[in-house]
Scaffold this motif. Structure first.
Motif, PDB file in Angstrom:
ATOM      1  N   ASP A   1     -11.903 -38.598 -50.099  1.00  8.60           N
ATOM      2  CA  ASP A   1     -11.246 -39.857 -50.485  1.00  8.60           C
ATOM      3  C   ASP A   1     -11.076 -39.984 -51.995  1.00  8.60           C
ATOM      4  O   ASP A   1     -10.443 -40.913 -52.480  1.00  8.60           O
ATOM      5  N   LEU A   2     -11.665 -39.038 -52.738  1.00  8.13           N
ATOM      6  CA  LEU A   2     -11.597 -38.991 -54.206  1.00  8.13           C
ATOM      7  C   LEU A   2     -12.227 -40.209 -54.886  1.00  8.13           C
ATOM      8  O   LEU A   2     -11.975 -40.480 -56.053  1.00  8.13           O
ATOM      9  N   LYS A   3     -13.008 -40.957 -54.123  1.00  7.33           N
ATOM     10  CA  LYS A   3     -13.664 -42.140 -54.695  1.00  7.33           C
ATOM     11  C   LYS A   3     -15.168 -42.028 -54.605  1.00  7.33           C
ATOM     12  O   LYS A   3     -15.880 -42.460 -55.490  1.00  7.33           O
ATOM     13  N   SER A   4     -15.631 -41.481 -53.492  1.00  9.98           N
ATOM     14  CA  SER A   4     -17.069 -41.359 -53.324  1.00  9.98           C
ATOM     15  C   SER A   4     -17.463 -39.889 -53.454  1.00  9.98           C
ATOM     16  O   SER A   4     -16.614 -39.002 -53.413  1.00  9.98           O
ATOM     17  N   GLY A   5     -18.754 -39.689 -53.600  1.00 13.99           N
ATOM     18  CA  GLY A   5     -19.218 -38.312 -53.752  1.00 13.99           C
ATOM     19  C   GLY A   5     -20.689 -38.257 -54.066  1.00 13.99           C
ATOM     20  O   GLY A   5     -21.410 -39.246 -53.883  1.00 13.99           O
ATOM     21  N   ASN A   6     -21.114 -37.093 -54.510  1.00  8.26           N
ATOM     22  CA  ASN A   6     -22.519 -36.877 -54.821  1.00  8.26           C
ATOM     23  C   ASN A   6     -22.679 -36.315 -56.224  1.00  8.26           C
ATOM     24  O   ASN A   6     -21.838 -35.543 -56.678  1.00  8.26           O
ATOM     25  N   ARG A   7     -23.761 -36.729 -56.849  1.00  6.75           N
ATOM     26  CA  ARG A   7     -24.150 -36.089 -58.113  1.00  6.75           C
ATOM     27  C   ARG A   7     -25.286 -35.130 -57.782  1.00  6.75           C
ATOM     28  O   ARG A   7     -26.274 -35.533 -57.162  1.00  6.75           O
ATOM     29  N   PHE A   8     -25.099 -33.880 -58.149  1.00  7.73           N
ATOM     30  CA  PHE A   8     -26.097 -32.854 -57.860  1.00  7.73           C
ATOM     31  C   PHE A   8     -26.765 -32.398 -59.137  1.00  7.73           C
ATOM     32  O   PHE A   8     -26.205 -32.540 -60.227  1.00  7.73           O
ATOM     33  N   ARG A   9     -27.933 -31.816 -58.980  1.00  6.02           N
ATOM     34  CA  ARG A   9     -28.425 -30.997 -60.069  1.00  6.02           C
ATOM     35  C   ARG A   9     -28.803 -29.645 -59.483  1.00  6.02           C
ATOM     36  O   ARG A   9     -29.137 -29.538 -58.309  1.00  6.02           O
ATOM     37  N   ARG A  10     -28.692 -28.622 -60.300  1.00  5.67           N
ATOM     38  CA  ARG A  10     -29.076 -27.295 -59.842  1.00  5.67           C
ATOM     39  C   ARG A  10     -29.691 -26.540 -61.007  1.00  5.67           C
ATOM     40  O   ARG A  10     -29.445 -26.853 -62.173  1.00  5.67           O
TER      41      ARG A  10
END
Lengths: 325, 276
Positions: A252-261
């Motif tokens: 949807d280009l609005k929601s998502g996740n912030r990751f760390r690696r």
């Protein structure tokens, strides 16, 4: 500390009993390599091993993890609340966790690390050293804390140290499996530890930090010319703490996740800043920075993994020898 | 427990293109901070980047479009939301400088954090002695906060001088309007053109290469090392001393820019290898 004895023929029952305290992660052999994985059956577990390829660090600090969810500019935290049991951790890897604690639990606390470490029961295990081990030099040959329970292999039984109330609860939960220790057990425990001690080569790291600083570029080039900049040494290091943070959008280009690696100081992008300037552009600068972090700041537990898994055989102790020459 | 990684949602109150590359944002945020501290600016979907606060009256940032986060940020307008974390870092020792003469030395985008110092000083003008501002720019189009700086030139509060590389008609006109205020050359040439007191405190911010030249020049002139402060740039991913991208120095003298800095003195530069 409470000392107990666990006969080896009881270890499977002990293994079965710890599942009630959380998801069990233990050394598991696959493709000839040991790694810490979810273990349901005791037959999957290899308690006699020298070193896992990837340290148990990933159970507490996953290689990649979502830290936030977002929808437009609203952020929500994602926290792992799984109870875990980490079985079969060697002295050096426990001391590595203590070093990570110093970083991640120092204010402001990292809640992702904190939530996991506090929900993880750590069961230590004595190791089988080889020629790559230099834990005596890094003062990480033996640990008296950082675990709940510690199992010392004494031939046909484990000499057990119980260090925390949580550890005590675990042993009391399976009271019938444990026995009191007598003088003979104590002697066998000391003997086993002495034998282990003899197997680790004595090394000396005095003034290494200053020597790392004093040596010029040409010194580091001798080693960096062999370096492929692959980052293996940091990937297998139990004390490496560097991470990268990045976002991924949903469709949807609005929601998502912030990751760390996990990130690696041996990769070129580590010292890069926005305008393209790189503070550690050259391999020799990155190699020196890694050595400074590990041996200059003494964030090394002498596990030998960086040497074992370097594809071109760059040996950390060879660098130490050369530094002192 | 407080999650340090959780950004606070703030509304953009106002924006303005400062140059073709830099955009200024005024944020609707209440924040307790010191000049020289930075924020982790978050644009959902693009990520986070460390950005200095460029104001003292309210929370403002000035962002050059250079990467993923800054490009996404440039698309945000008045009324849009972004995330912020912080403030982080130590900031400039404004209390220590009280009662003293002060020289600010900015190069390019280094103007942004020093504008916070400038606004702080102007707000507390009586607490500080003579204030000199040296600003190095490539050309007039790249000059940040042009209107307010030109206005400052008309006042007595700050002794502002500009070093430029490329001369054009507009600069020639400004030179007529403000005699002896525009000089051709690098920011260090201003130390030759303008009389300065070497007992002054100095705060510096600019591109990495600038520090070496500025420190060398000040050493030649005999400034006190413990009175020279600079704010440094690294790719601080966490702002909390954990991700280690901003490590500098070797062994036990090494520092993390986000936690121990970003403001360091010229004394630190002597003791911490490759700080500048």
């Amino acid at each position: 500390m409470k000392f107990l004895k666990l006969k080896k023929d009881q270890i499977e029952d002990f293994f079965d009993s710890i599942h009630s305290f959380g998801i069990v992660y233990a050394p598991v052999k696959s493709d000839g390599k040991i790694s810490f994985r979810r273990a349901q059956n005791f037959s999957d577990v290899s308690l006699e091993y020298t070193r896992s390829q990837i340290p148990p660090k990933h159970v507490i600090l996953p290689m990649e993890e979502p830290i936030l969810k977002f929808r437009e500019e609203e952020y929500f935290e994602v926290v792992d609340d799984e109870n875990k049991v980490l079985l079969g951790v060697h002295h050096c890897d426990i001391i590595a966790f203590k070093m990570l604690d110093e970083v991640y639990l120092q204010p402001p606390k990292d809640i992702y690390y904190h939530e996991r470490i506090k929900r993880t029961l750590i069961i230590g295990l004595s190791c089988i050293p080889d020629n790559y081990c230099f834990c005596k030099a890094t003062n990480s040959f033996y640990t008296s804390d950082g675990f709940d329970i510690f199992l010392h292999d004494c031939g046909d039984f484990y000499f057990v140290r119980v260090a925390t109330p949580r550890g005590l609860k675990v042993t009391e939960n399976s009271k019938n499996l444990f026995e009191k220790v007598d003088e003979k057990d104590m002697e066998l425990f000391v003997k086993a530890e002495k034998e282990r001690f003899e197997r680790v080569k004595g090394k000396n790291l005095w003034m290494i930090g200053d020597l790392i600083e004093l040596r010029d570029e040409n010194f580091w080039k001798i080693f960096s010319e062999r370096c492929l900049n692959c980052g293996n040494c940091t990937l297998v290091c139990p004390t490496c703490q560097c991470f990268e943070v990045y976002d991924e959008l949903e469709e949807d280009l609005k929601s998502g996740n912030r990751f760390r690696r996990w990130d690696s100081c041996m990769l070129r992008a580590h010292g890069l800043v926005a305008d393209g300037h790189n503070f550690r552009e050259r391999t020799e600068e990155r190699l020196r920075n890694r050595l400074s972090c590990k041996l200059g700041e003494m964030r090394c537990v002498g596990c030998g993994r960086c040497t074992v898994y370097c594809p071109t055989g760059i040996d950390i102790l060879e660098i130490v020898r050369a530094l002192k020459e | 427990m407080e999650n340090e990684f959780l950004p606070r949602r703030v509304r953009i109150e106002e924006t303005k293109m400062m140059t073709s590359l830099e955009k200024w944002f005024k944020l609707d945020a209440q924040l307790d901070f010191k000049p020289g501290q930075f924020l982790e600016i978050s644009v959902a979907g693009a990520g986070e980047a460390p950005i200095s606060i460029c104001s003292w009256n309210g929370v403002e940032i000035c962002v050059r479009k250079v990467g993923r986060v800054s490009s996404a940020l440039h698309q945000r307008e008045k009324g849009d939301f972004i995330g912020i974390r912080g403030p982080y870092g130590n900031g400039f020792p404004m209390k220590e400088i009280e009662g003293e003469k002060l020289i600010l030395v900015a190069g390019g985008l280094g103007m942004a954090p020093l504008r916070s110092v400038l606004q702080y000083v102007l707000k507390n003008r009586k607490k500080y002695g003579e204030v000199t501002f040296f600003y190095g720019i490539k050309c007039l189009e790249m000059m940040l906060f042009r209107d307010e700086l030109l206005k400052l030139m008309e006042e007595e509060n700050v002794n502002l001088h500009i070093a430029y590389e490329i001369e054009d008609e507009e600069i020639r006109n400004l030179k007529k309007r403000f005699p002896e205020r525009f000089h051709k050359g690098m920011v260090t040439t201003l130390f030759e053109k303008v009389k300065v007191n070497t007992e002054s405190f100095v705060v510096v911010c600019g591109p990495p290469i600038m520090y070496k030249f500025v420190l060398k020049k000040m050493e030649e002139l005999g400034f006190y090392k413990e009175r020279i402060y600079m704010t440094l740039e690294r790719r601080m991913k966490c702002g909390t001393g954990k991700c280690r991208h901003c490590v500098v120095g070797i062994g036990s003298s090494s520092k993390l820019i986000c936690r121990d800095g970003p403001v360091f003195s010229a004394i630190d530069a002597e003791l911490i290898r490759e700080l500048v």
